[in-house]
Design a protein around this motif. Structure first.
Motif, PDB file in Angstrom:
ATOM      1  N   ARG A   1     106.226 -50.038  15.753  1.00 56.61           N
ATOM      2  CA  ARG A   1     105.852 -49.502  17.062  1.00 56.61           C
ATOM      3  C   ARG A   1     107.107 -48.987  17.746  1.00 56.61           C
ATOM      4  O   ARG A   1     108.145 -49.663  17.748  1.00 56.61           O
ATOM      5  CB  ARG A   1     105.195 -50.585  17.910  1.00 56.61           C
ATOM      6  CG  ARG A   1     104.467 -50.019  19.104  1.00 56.61           C
ATOM      7  CD  ARG A   1     103.692 -51.088  19.811  1.00 56.61           C
ATOM      8  NE  ARG A   1     104.585 -51.690  20.794  1.00 56.61           N
ATOM      9  CZ  ARG A   1     104.393 -52.879  21.328  1.00 56.61           C
ATOM     10  NH1 ARG A   1     103.391 -53.626  20.957  1.00 56.61           N
ATOM     11  NH2 ARG A   1     105.222 -53.333  22.225  1.00 56.61           N
ATOM     12  N   TYR A   2     107.012 -47.804  18.335  1.00 55.00           N
ATOM     13  CA  TYR A   2     108.187 -47.150  18.897  1.00 55.00           C
ATOM     14  C   TYR A   2     107.808 -46.270  20.082  1.00 55.00           C
ATOM     15  O   TYR A   2     106.639 -45.986  20.321  1.00 55.00           O
ATOM     16  CB  TYR A   2     108.897 -46.317  17.822  1.00 55.00           C
ATOM     17  CG  TYR A   2     107.997 -45.321  17.130  1.00 55.00           C
ATOM     18  CD1 TYR A   2     107.883 -44.016  17.593  1.00 55.00           C
ATOM     19  CD2 TYR A   2     107.253 -45.676  16.012  1.00 55.00           C
ATOM     20  CE1 TYR A   2     107.053 -43.098  16.968  1.00 55.00           C
ATOM     21  CE2 TYR A   2     106.424 -44.772  15.374  1.00 55.00           C
ATOM     22  CZ  TYR A   2     106.327 -43.483  15.864  1.00 55.00           C
ATOM     23  OH  TYR A   2     105.501 -42.588  15.248  1.00 55.00           O
ATOM     24  N   GLU A   3     108.831 -45.844  20.817  1.00 56.30           N
ATOM     25  CA  GLU A   3     108.653 -44.934  21.938  1.00 56.30           C
ATOM     26  C   GLU A   3     108.953 -43.513  21.487  1.00 56.30           C
ATOM     27  O   GLU A   3     109.778 -43.296  20.605  1.00 56.30           O
ATOM     28  CB  GLU A   3     109.615 -45.283  23.070  1.00 56.30           C
ATOM     29  CG  GLU A   3     109.423 -46.642  23.661  1.00 56.30           C
ATOM     30  CD  GLU A   3     110.481 -46.963  24.708  1.00 56.30           C
ATOM     31  OE1 GLU A   3     111.412 -46.145  24.908  1.00 56.30           O
ATOM     32  OE2 GLU A   3     110.364 -48.025  25.320  1.00 56.30           O
ATOM     33  N   ALA A   4     108.278 -42.552  22.125  1.00 47.68           N
ATOM     34  CA  ALA A   4     108.582 -41.148  21.880  1.00 47.68           C
ATOM     35  C   ALA A   4     108.160 -40.351  23.106  1.00 47.68           C
ATOM     36  O   ALA A   4     107.231 -40.741  23.823  1.00 47.68           O
ATOM     37  CB  ALA A   4     107.863 -40.638  20.636  1.00 47.68           C
ATOM     38  N   ALA A   5     108.836 -39.244  23.343  1.00 46.58           N
ATOM     39  CA  ALA A   5     108.568 -38.432  24.524  1.00 46.58           C
ATOM     40  C   ALA A   5     107.218 -37.723  24.455  1.00 46.58           C
ATOM     41  O   ALA A   5     106.579 -37.489  25.471  1.00 46.58           O
ATOM     42  CB  ALA A   5     109.685 -37.417  24.718  1.00 46.58           C
TER      43      ALA A   5
ATOM     44  N   ALA B   1     116.664 -44.759  14.065  1.00 48.60           N
ATOM     45  CA  ALA B   1     117.589 -43.634  13.957  1.00 48.60           C
ATOM     46  C   ALA B   1     117.168 -42.477  14.869  1.00 48.60           C
ATOM     47  O   ALA B   1     117.974 -41.596  15.172  1.00 48.60           O
ATOM     48  CB  ALA B   1     117.657 -43.146  12.510  1.00 48.60           C
ATOM     49  N   HIS B   2     115.896 -42.496  15.333  1.00 43.87           N
ATOM     50  CA  HIS B   2     115.369 -41.412  16.158  1.00 43.87           C
ATOM     51  C   HIS B   2     114.987 -41.832  17.575  1.00 43.87           C
ATOM     52  O   HIS B   2     114.974 -41.002  18.474  1.00 43.87           O
ATOM     53  CB  HIS B   2     114.128 -40.813  15.498  1.00 43.87           C
ATOM     54  CG  HIS B   2     114.388 -40.290  14.125  1.00 43.87           C
ATOM     55  ND1 HIS B   2     114.977 -39.075  13.875  1.00 43.87           N
ATOM     56  CD2 HIS B   2     114.153 -40.838  12.907  1.00 43.87           C
ATOM     57  CE1 HIS B   2     115.088 -38.889  12.575  1.00 43.87           C
ATOM     58  NE2 HIS B   2     114.606 -39.946  11.953  1.00 43.87           N
ATOM     59  N   THR B   3     114.627 -43.114  17.742  1.00 40.62           N
ATOM     60  CA  THR B   3     114.047 -43.545  19.012  1.00 40.62           C
ATOM     61  C   THR B   3     114.088 -45.068  19.125  1.00 40.62           C
ATOM     62  O   THR B   3     114.237 -45.748  18.097  1.00 40.62           O
ATOM     63  CB  THR B   3     112.589 -43.035  19.113  1.00 40.62           C
ATOM     64  OG1 THR B   3     112.097 -43.226  20.423  1.00 40.62           O
ATOM     65  CG2 THR B   3     111.679 -43.721  18.118  1.00 40.62           C
TER      66      THR B   3
ATOM     67  N   ALA C   1     114.049 -51.755   6.710  1.00 38.71           N
ATOM     68  CA  ALA C   1     114.332 -50.348   6.416  1.00 38.71           C
ATOM     69  C   ALA C   1     113.406 -49.432   7.204  1.00 38.71           C
ATOM     70  O   ALA C   1     113.822 -48.374   7.696  1.00 38.71           O
ATOM     71  CB  ALA C   1     114.191 -50.082   4.916  1.00 38.71           C
ATOM     72  N   ALA C   2     112.149 -49.829   7.346  1.00 36.80           N
ATOM     73  CA  ALA C   2     111.195 -49.050   8.140  1.00 36.80           C
ATOM     74  C   ALA C   2     111.642 -48.994   9.598  1.00 36.80           C
ATOM     75  O   ALA C   2     111.628 -47.930  10.227  1.00 36.80           O
ATOM     76  CB  ALA C   2     109.797 -49.653   8.025  1.00 36.80           C
ATOM     77  N   ALA C   3     112.044 -50.127  10.140  1.00 36.73           N
ATOM     78  CA  ALA C   3     112.507 -50.178  11.527  1.00 36.73           C
ATOM     79  C   ALA C   3     113.770 -49.340  11.709  1.00 36.73           C
ATOM     80  O   ALA C   3     113.909 -48.621  12.708  1.00 36.73           O
ATOM     81  CB  ALA C   3     112.754 -51.619  11.938  1.00 36.73           C
ATOM     82  N   ALA C   4     114.686 -49.410  10.766  1.00 38.00           N
ATOM     83  CA  ALA C   4     115.924 -48.641  10.858  1.00 38.00           C
ATOM     84  C   ALA C   4     115.651 -47.140  10.825  1.00 38.00           C
ATOM     85  O   ALA C   4     116.311 -46.368  11.531  1.00 38.00           O
ATOM     86  CB  ALA C   4     116.878 -49.038   9.731  1.00 38.00           C
ATOM     87  N   ALA C   5     114.674 -46.723  10.025  1.00 36.55           N
ATOM     88  CA  ALA C   5     114.321 -45.304   9.960  1.00 36.55           C
ATOM     89  C   ALA C   5     113.807 -44.819  11.308  1.00 36.55           C
ATOM     90  O   ALA C   5     114.151 -43.715  11.751  1.00 36.55           O
ATOM     91  CB  ALA C   5     113.279 -45.071   8.867  1.00 36.55           C
TER      92      ALA C   5
END
Length: 96
Positions: A53-57, A32-34, A25-29
């Protein structure tokens, strides 16, 4: 694109929540954005810690993704602490 992560120390599960559902659920949240780079569940000093861990501009976008993840996880389990950090080289630094 810069790499960020949100880490959460979590406590008690809310009633009726399956522990196996929390990290997906954390990964899906975040997803949904990045794009999501990795997820992890660790036990550190006897306490469960979730990491996404994720990417963001930029830092503003990354902070928003981090908030979305924490809000989703907090609906399933008590989030005791959370922190978003940004990767520079091989190290992670708190956002300002």
């Amino acid at each position: 694109m810069p790499s960020y992560r949100v880490r959460m120390i979590v406590g008690m599960l809310h009633q009726g929540v399956d522990p196996a559902d929390v990290l997906p659920a954390a990964a899906a949240a975040a997803r949904a954005h990045t794009p999501v780079e990795a997820t992890a569940l660790e036990v550190v000093r006897g306490r469960p810690r979730l990491t996404v861990r994720y990417e963001a501009a930029d830092d503003v976008t990354a902070a928003g993704v981090g908030r979305a993840v924490v809000e989703r996880v907090d609906a399933l389990v008590d989030v005791e602490t959370s922190r978003v950090t940004r990767r520079f080289g091989a190290r992670w630094y708190p956002m300002r």
